[in-house]
Design a protein around this motif. Structure first.
Motif, PDB file in Angstrom:
ATOM      1  N   GLY A   1       7.980  23.765  77.099  1.00 28.08           N
ATOM      2  CA  GLY A   1       8.741  23.902  75.858  1.00 28.08           C
ATOM      3  C   GLY A   1       7.923  24.446  74.709  1.00 28.08           C
ATOM      4  N   ARG A   2       6.614  24.262  74.745  1.00 25.05           N
ATOM      5  CA  ARG A   2       5.773  24.714  73.635  1.00 25.05           C
ATOM      6  C   ARG A   2       5.608  26.238  73.631  1.00 25.05           C
ATOM      7  NH1 ARG A   2       0.954  20.176  74.296  1.00 25.05           N
ATOM      8  NH2 ARG A   2       2.229  18.349  73.780  1.00 25.05           N
ATOM      9  N   ASP A   3       5.201  26.773  74.762  1.00 29.08           N
ATOM     10  CA  ASP A   3       4.998  28.224  74.883  1.00 29.08           C
ATOM     11  C   ASP A   3       5.246  28.584  76.339  1.00 29.08           C
ATOM     12  OD1 ASP A   3       4.140  30.820  75.035  1.00 29.08           O
ATOM     13  OD2 ASP A   3       2.478  30.529  73.644  1.00 29.08           O
TER      14      ASP A   3
ATOM     15  N   ASN B   1       1.682  31.632  82.647  1.00 29.43           N
ATOM     16  CA  ASN B   1       0.352  32.158  82.951  1.00 29.43           C
ATOM     17  C   ASN B   1      -0.555  31.072  83.507  1.00 29.43           C
ATOM     18  OD1 ASN B   1       0.964  34.760  82.093  1.00 29.43           O
ATOM     19  ND2 ASN B   1       0.356  34.346  79.971  1.00 29.43           N
ATOM     20  N   THR B   2      -0.412  29.858  82.973  1.00 32.84           N
ATOM     21  CA  THR B   2      -1.268  28.755  83.418  1.00 32.84           C
ATOM     22  C   THR B   2      -0.961  28.355  84.856  1.00 32.84           C
ATOM     23  OG1 THR B   2      -1.448  27.896  81.167  1.00 32.84           O
ATOM     24  CG2 THR B   2      -1.965  26.376  82.961  1.00 32.84           C
ATOM     25  N   ILE B   3       0.325  28.193  85.166  1.00 30.46           N
ATOM     26  CA  ILE B   3       0.657  27.714  86.514  1.00 30.46           C
ATOM     27  C   ILE B   3       0.400  28.782  87.574  1.00 30.46           C
ATOM     28  CG2 ILE B   3       2.373  26.101  85.615  1.00 30.46           C
ATOM     29  CD1 ILE B   3       4.550  27.999  86.643  1.00 30.46           C
ATOM     30  N   SER B   4       0.372  30.054  87.152  1.00 26.88           N
ATOM     31  CA  SER B   4       0.080  31.119  88.123  1.00 26.88           C
ATOM     32  C   SER B   4      -1.362  31.047  88.611  1.00 26.88           C
ATOM     33  CB  SER B   4       0.354  32.491  87.506  1.00 26.88           C
ATOM     34  OG  SER B   4      -0.540  32.737  86.430  1.00 26.88           O
ATOM     35  N   ALA B   5      -2.189  30.320  87.849  1.00 28.25           N
ATOM     36  CA  ALA B   5      -3.589  30.183  88.249  1.00 28.25           C
ATOM     37  C   ALA B   5      -3.793  29.096  89.297  1.00 28.25           C
ATOM     38  CB  ALA B   5      -4.452  29.883  87.021  1.00 28.25           C
TER      39      ALA B   5
ATOM     40  N   GLN C   1      15.429  27.889  79.339  1.00 25.02           N
ATOM     41  CA  GLN C   1      14.693  27.956  80.594  1.00 25.02           C
ATOM     42  C   GLN C   1      13.613  26.882  80.658  1.00 25.02           C
ATOM     43  OE1 GLN C   1      15.726  29.971  82.818  1.00 25.02           O
ATOM     44  NE2 GLN C   1      14.135  30.225  84.351  1.00 25.02           N
ATOM     45  N   ALA C   2      12.981  26.627  79.530  1.00 27.86           N
ATOM     46  CA  ALA C   2      11.922  25.618  79.500  1.00 27.86           C
ATOM     47  C   ALA C   2      12.466  24.236  79.841  1.00 27.86           C
ATOM     48  CB  ALA C   2      11.269  25.595  78.115  1.00 27.86           C
ATOM     49  N   ASP C   3      13.664  23.928  79.370  1.00 24.24           N
ATOM     50  CA  ASP C   3      14.253  22.627  79.659  1.00 24.24           C
ATOM     51  C   ASP C   3      14.589  22.494  81.142  1.00 24.24           C
ATOM     52  OD1 ASP C   3      14.059  21.889  77.024  1.00 24.24           O
ATOM     53  OD2 ASP C   3      16.085  22.532  76.505  1.00 24.24           O
ATOM     54  N   LEU C   4      15.114  23.569  81.723  1.00 25.80           N
ATOM     55  CA  LEU C   4      15.418  23.542  83.153  1.00 25.80           C
ATOM     56  C   LEU C   4      14.152  23.342  83.983  1.00 25.80           C
ATOM     57  CD1 LEU C   4      18.081  26.383  83.508  1.00 25.80           C
ATOM     58  CD2 LEU C   4      18.417  23.980  84.056  1.00 25.80           C
TER      59      LEU C   4
END
Length: 288
Positions: free
Chosen positions: A18-20, A26-30, A80-83
């Motif tokens: 929800g923040r960004d 990008n973070t989870i792709s790592a 999308q962030a909430d889902l």
């Protein structure tokens, strides 16, 4: 090693889509994609040893799968962030219940839990009023949404085909189609400067809680007339009866029957009779 990479990433600030959302993606792709052997080893550590670090690593390495599922629900107009957040809850529930001895991959097991959380969120938030409450209605809701991407309004044959496929009545399909086609409206309407939307919101169709002006005028007129009649009736009383009514009903320090009896040199019962007769005359004058 996948384990070392995930361990290092777990030291990063807490993930919150929800923040960004872009930064989150990008973070989870790592996070590494686990091999079957790595996944099984982690699952066994959590299942048999209650190793929370292993469970956390299983969750982190499958976050991209939640995003993949969340993108298939973009047509509901929800953030999308909430889902994704709701799907992550489902993923954690799946990891908690995953038995590595069954011989299936975690994604195959988790897809049900992830979708269940997303579905629940959609049904709670897609409309102000719930569109589906029973299990059959929920199944109809999501299947009909999928069908409506290919169809306009359903004709009779299409309605019957969907009803037969989902095991519901055609009436239920038609009712759900109407709910899907409806849209929420702001209760107070839009900006007052928008001339085209003025006066169309639900708030404009509510009856006012204030009294009708005509009723107010009628009540004031009746009250004034009653006051005039009461004053006229009061004027027709003799001095003693008028004084008794005045001192028994129209002052703060009310006199007792005994006090008035002593003052007028009569019995208390006589004062009561005079009071009763005077009240009858006043009521008659007001009702005339």
């Amino acid at each position: 090693m996948a384990t070392n990479t995930a361990t290092n990433l777990m030291a990063m600030p807490s993930l919150a889509p929800g923040r960004d959302l872009d930064a989150y993606l990008n973070t989870i792709s790592a996070f590494p994609v686990l091999s079957a052997e790595e996944e099984r080893a982690l699952a066994e550590r959590f299942y048999h040893e209650d190793d929370l670090d292993a469970a956390r690593e299983l969750v982190l390495c499958h976050l991209r799968f939640v995003v993949h599922l969340a993108r298939s629900y973009q047509g509901y107009g929800l953030a999308q962030a909430d889902l994704i957040q709701e799907g992550n809850v489902g993923l954690m529930k799946a990891v908690k219940r995953f038995d590595p001895s069954v011989g299936v991959r975690l994604v195959s097991f988790a897809v049900h839990w992830i979708k269940a959380e997303m579905h629940e969120y959609i049904l709670r938030n897609w409309r102000i009023v719930k569109v589906a409450t029973t299990k059959a209605q929920r199944k109809l809701f999501f299947n009909l949404r999928s069908a409506k991407k290919r169809l306009s309004w359903l004709n009779q044959a299409e309605t019957k085909a969907i009803a037969d496929e989902l095991g519901v009545s055609t009436k239920e399909v038609t009712r759900m189609e109407g709910r899907l086609s409806a849209s929420d409206m702001a209760f107070d309407g839009y900006d007052a400067d928008d001339e085209q939307s003025g006066g169309t919101a639900p708030a404009y169709f509510l009856a006012s809680s204030a009294q009708d002006p005509a009723d107010i005028v009628a009540d004031e007129s009746d009250q004034a007339e009653s006051s005039q009649r009461l004053a006229a009736g009061f004027g027709e009383l003799d001095d003693r009866s008028r004084d008794i009514i005045q001192r028994r009903w129209l002052v703060d320090e009310k006199a007792t029957l005994q006090e008035l009896a002593e003052e007028y040199g009569v019995s208390a019962e006589r004062i009561r009779q005079l009071e009763k007769n005077a009240m009858k005359k006043l009521k008659k004058a007001v009702a005339a």
